[in-house]
Design a protein around this motif. Structure first.
Motif, short mmCIF file in Angstrom:
data_model
loop_
_atom_site.label_atom_id
_atom_site.label_comp_id
_atom_site.label_asym_id
_atom_site.label_seq_id
_atom_site.Cartn_x
_atom_site.Cartn_y
_atom_site.Cartn_z
N LEU A 1 -13.99 5.66 -6.10
CA LEU A 1 -12.58 5.28 -6.22
C LEU A 1 -12.15 5.21 -7.69
O LEU A 1 -11.01 5.49 -8.02
N GLU B 1 -9.27 2.67 1.70
CA GLU B 1 -9.54 3.48 0.52
C GLU B 1 -10.92 4.11 0.58
O GLU B 1 -11.22 5.07 -0.14
N ARG C 1 -2.34 2.43 -2.44
CA ARG C 1 -3.64 1.79 -2.38
C ARG C 1 -3.54 0.59 -1.44
O ARG C 1 -2.61 -0.21 -1.54
N SER C 2 -4.49 0.49 -0.54
CA SER C 2 -4.46 -0.59 0.43
C SER C 2 -5.37 -1.75 0.05
O SER C 2 -5.21 -2.86 0.53
N SER D 1 0.83 -1.20 0.00
CA SER D 1 0.00 0.00 0.00
C SER D 1 0.86 1.25 0.00
O SER D 1 0.51 2.26 -0.60
N SER E 1 -5.18 2.74 6.67
CA SER E 1 -5.17 3.36 5.34
C SER E 1 -6.25 2.81 4.41
O SER E 1 -5.98 2.37 3.28
N TYR F 1 -11.78 -5.99 -3.29
CA TYR F 1 -11.47 -5.26 -2.06
C TYR F 1 -11.69 -6.14 -0.83
O TYR F 1 -12.52 -7.04 -0.83
N ILE G 1 -11.26 10.49 1.89
CA ILE G 1 -11.53 9.25 1.17
C ILE G 1 -13.05 9.12 1.03
O ILE G 1 -13.81 9.73 1.79
#
Length: 345
Positions: free
Chosen positions: A319, A128, A69-70, A64, A126, A101, A150
């Protein structure tokens, strides 16, 4: 990486180890893990075989940092044991899983302070995007969410000033419509039973109170509530209390949820009160049991699964930087009339 004399590996399996085993570059391994669409099927199969054989676990924190991006979406709900939220979560998990995800789920226990603590925990990972319940955040939590920058969806109720996106329905109007339904069936003295008393239950009470007051039918002793968690047993106890406070002069009861309504129904039957001839009972949430009790229970139904699906879809749209035509969606509700309020006039 080195093998020990016994054949096991010393130290942690690394991305480089996987690359060597698969005879590809470390960059290819990284892409297979984080951007598989950019790698050929043959390369993906080779890398996945090496991952499986070595037992490699990707360092998500490191990836990430590298990609910004996690792959994590945070979800905060008030109760993991409440079937109402189970339905919402099914919708969220279905959409997020299909999109690749991972869902990080926390339980706030109906506490704004616990929610603030849990939101801090979620943000430390973190994520998204975030999906949280309602709009009863503490000022500090509200600021955390606004500064996170976010995508955020607040669910389960319509809010006057949502932080970002919002999906729900008006509990106030639902409460008023239940009263209108009961009055249309010929009932006049309508009681209310509530528990836990979270903001959404309080909105239902306001809708109920306003609807009765508008017709000059409201009395304070028509309401019986408790701060305790809802249960069938509590519903029965609150029903007995309500009947005692009104010397039995109650011909309908609106319950804040179906657990309480089932408790009221069972207690009324123990008291030999005929439903719906002498007493109507209406619940809220339309859980599965509402259809199967005898008499079947009238309840307010909401598309909870669909709400979870839509919340997840909004996060993914945001996103992917896709246009969102409406950032606040009213899911609406339906009063499912069944035998418990169907009195022939």
């Amino acid at each position: 990486m080195k093998k020990s004399k016994k054949g096991s590996y010393d130290g942690k399996i690394t991305l480089v180890d996987v690359a060597l085993a698969a005879a590809v570059s470390p960059i290819t391994v990284s892409r297979v893990i984080n951007q598989p669409e950019k790698v050929s099927e043959a390369a993906r199969l080779k890398v996945q075989k090496a991952i499986d054989e070595l037992g490699y676990i990707p360092n998500q924190h490191a990836s990430s940092l590298a990609s910004s991006r996690s792959g994590v979406i945070g979800v905060a709900i008030p109760s993991l044991s409440n079937v109402v939220f189970t339905d919402v979560l099914r919708g969220i998990y279905k959409v997020m899983g299909a999109a690749g995800y991972k869902v990080l789920l926390v339980d706030t226990h109906y506490s704004p302070l616990e929610e603030e603590k849990m939101v801090r925990t979620l943000l430390s990972q973190s994520p998204e995007g975030l999906i949280i319940t309602g709009g009863d955040q503490t000022p500090a939590c509200d600021q955390l969410l606004r500064k996170s920058r976010i995508p955020l969806v607040q669910i389960m109720e319509l809010l006057p000033n949502p932080i970002d996106m919002n999906i729900g329905f008006s509990h106030l109007l639902a409460g008023a419509d239940v009263v209108a339904h009961l009055l249309a069936q010929g009932y006049q003295r309508i009681g209310f039973i509530g528990a836990r008393m979270d903001p959404r239950v309080q909105q239902r009470i306001r809708g109920y109170t306003q609807a009765l007051a508008k017709r000059d039918l409201f009395e304070a002793n028509l309401i019986a509530t408790s701060p305790e968690p809802s249960s069938i047993a509590l519903g029965g106890a609150l029903f007995k209390s309500l009947m005692a406070a009104n010397e039995g002069r109650i011909d309908a009861v609106f319950c804040a949820n179906d657990d309480l309504a089932l408790g009221a129904l069972f207690e009324a039957q123990r008291m030999n009160i005929a439903i719906p001839k002498q007493l109507a009972i209406c619940g809220f949430n339309d859980i599965e049991a509402a259809t199967y009790v005898n008499p079947s229970l009238t309840s307010v139904a909401v598309g909870r699964y669909e709400m979870g699906v839509k919340a997840a879809e909004l996060i993914i749209q945001a996103l992917n930087q896709q246009p969102i035509d409406n950032k606040q969606i009213d899911m609406g509700y339906v009063i499912k009339q069944r035998d418990s309020t169907h009195r022939q006039q």
